[in-house]
Design a protein around this motif. Sequence first.
Motif, PDB file in Angstrom:
ATOM      1  N   ALA A 263      -9.328   5.065   2.462  1.00  0.00           N
ATOM      2  CA  ALA A 263     -10.695   5.088   1.943  1.00  0.00           C
ATOM      3  C   ALA A 263     -11.163   3.681   1.592  1.00  0.00           C
ATOM      4  O   ALA A 263     -12.310   3.299   1.864  1.00  0.00           O
ATOM      5  CB  ALA A 263     -10.773   5.999   0.723  1.00  0.00           C
ATOM      6  N   VAL A 264     -10.281   2.883   0.989  1.00  0.00           N
ATOM      7  CA  VAL A 264     -10.634   1.503   0.630  1.00  0.00           C
ATOM      8  C   VAL A 264     -10.936   0.683   1.879  1.00  0.00           C
ATOM      9  O   VAL A 264     -11.904  -0.101   1.912  1.00  0.00           O
ATOM     10  CB  VAL A 264      -9.502   0.863  -0.195  1.00  0.00           C
ATOM     11  CG1 VAL A 264      -9.669  -0.653  -0.272  1.00  0.00           C
ATOM     12  CG2 VAL A 264      -9.483   1.449  -1.605  1.00  0.00           C
ATOM     13  N   LEU A 265     -10.148   0.853   2.924  1.00  0.00           N
ATOM     14  CA  LEU A 265     -10.407   0.115   4.167  1.00  0.00           C
ATOM     15  C   LEU A 265     -11.769   0.489   4.750  1.00  0.00           C
ATOM     16  O   LEU A 265     -12.496  -0.385   5.257  1.00  0.00           O
ATOM     17  CB  LEU A 265      -9.291   0.392   5.177  1.00  0.00           C
ATOM     18  CG  LEU A 265      -7.925  -0.227   4.858  1.00  0.00           C
ATOM     19  CD1 LEU A 265      -6.876   0.255   5.853  1.00  0.00           C
ATOM     20  CD2 LEU A 265      -8.010  -1.756   4.875  1.00  0.00           C
ATOM     21  N   GLU A 266     -12.120   1.760   4.686  1.00  0.00           N
ATOM     22  CA  GLU A 266     -13.432   2.182   5.189  1.00  0.00           C
ATOM     23  C   GLU A 266     -14.560   1.590   4.356  1.00  0.00           C
ATOM     24  O   GLU A 266     -15.593   1.173   4.896  1.00  0.00           O
ATOM     25  CB  GLU A 266     -13.515   3.706   5.192  1.00  0.00           C
ATOM     26  CG  GLU A 266     -12.636   4.369   6.246  1.00  0.00           C
ATOM     27  CD  GLU A 266     -12.771   5.886   6.248  1.00  0.00           C
ATOM     28  OE1 GLU A 266     -13.924   6.362   6.316  1.00  0.00           O
ATOM     29  OE2 GLU A 266     -11.743   6.580   6.175  1.00  0.00           O
ATOM     30  N   LEU A 267     -14.375   1.543   3.042  1.00  0.00           N
ATOM     31  CA  LEU A 267     -15.402   0.961   2.177  1.00  0.00           C
ATOM     32  C   LEU A 267     -15.552  -0.536   2.430  1.00  0.00           C
ATOM     33  O   LEU A 267     -16.674  -1.061   2.457  1.00  0.00           O
ATOM     34  CB  LEU A 267     -15.065   1.223   0.710  1.00  0.00           C
ATOM     35  CG  LEU A 267     -15.215   2.664   0.225  1.00  0.00           C
ATOM     36  CD1 LEU A 267     -14.693   2.804  -1.194  1.00  0.00           C
ATOM     37  CD2 LEU A 267     -16.671   3.121   0.304  1.00  0.00           C
ATOM     38  N   LEU A 268     -14.444  -1.239   2.607  1.00  0.00           N
ATOM     39  CA  LEU A 268     -14.506  -2.672   2.884  1.00  0.00           C
ATOM     40  C   LEU A 268     -15.314  -2.945   4.154  1.00  0.00           C
ATOM     41  O   LEU A 268     -16.147  -3.858   4.197  1.00  0.00           O
ATOM     42  CB  LEU A 268     -13.099  -3.249   3.020  1.00  0.00           C
ATOM     43  CG  LEU A 268     -12.309  -3.428   1.725  1.00  0.00           C
ATOM     44  CD1 LEU A 268     -10.841  -3.721   2.030  1.00  0.00           C
ATOM     45  CD2 LEU A 268     -12.912  -4.552   0.872  1.00  0.00           C
TER      46      LEU A 268
END
Length: 355
Positions: A263-268
């Motif tokens: 999820a963090v990678l997608e947000l970045l």
Amino acid sequence: MMPNVRIELTGTPGNKPDAKKLGFGQIFTDHMFLMDYTAGQGWHDPRIVPYAPLTLDPASMVFHYGQAVFEGMKAYRREDGQVQLFLPGRNAERLRRSLERMSMPLLDNDVFIEAVKALVRVDEEWIPGEEGTSLYIRPFVIATEASFGVRPSSRYLFAIVLSPVGAYFEEGLKPVDIQVEAHDVRAVRGGTGSIKAAANYAGSLKAQAAARESGCSQVLWLDALERKYVEEVGSMNVFFRIGEQVYTPALNGSILEGVTRGAVLELLEDWDVPCTARQLPIDELIQAASDGTLTEAFGTGTAAVISPIGGIRWNGQLYKINGGQVGELSGKFYDTITGIQRGIVRDVYGWTDRV
């Protein structure tokens, strides 16, 4: 599809706990889900029964040969009162990978999610609604055949238990210090580090205790081959912001592919923040901490969501990060992800699944 689930409700429901005194993983709900596997018959007898101790033969193979895998996920009470899960399909898929690696019978992803939802519906009243709280979900599979002999079991138990929880760390969303572990290792490529095998966590406890004795809350693990590259922090994935670039260790066969990490990678990517997944030498990280270019670090995981890192202890010296304060990205990630989980922030990514 899963056969009809037999439901046996408890006659002595427990008292719901004070949401301000939940802690983490100490209180359990009224019911649990169980389903058996028998070779030649497959998975059978799905049931929801009152929460109680399991009865296992002392020769059950899980005790002797370690066939045990698990998942960690949560159900959230939205502000409108509805209940939802966060990316359950990714937990289901990761459990399948864990089962396959440990020579255990696979569970259909839809069956896994149906079982989770069925149990959450039965114990929905246990889901707290206060900020920072949730219902932790622990699915696990263990070998139950009573036999001595190093081979896969012919019988297994799939179980799910629930626990209303508050913050994973007593500190809450406050930066914690971590200690680099230079001796013990968590996992090696080709081993079981990339799955959620129970034994992975037993092997980490010694280093965790040593870190706490040094005043640190977590361990920063290095790779097992060269003892040179950063891998995970405690039981979480880890991110570092050096200058304007974010780095996270690349998945290499010994690192768990975390749901929150994804999820963090997608947000970045959505926020146009450059991020690179690569091998990250501890020397490079310490140099960045020394010269002040390491401006932020944080762990990611289902239990804590985001855990800011305030300092790294290495070779007896503590290198502080961002003055020991919560970084800009850490706070933004926490607010965004928990906001989506609780229905405060609109889910434009399709991460949530209503129960």
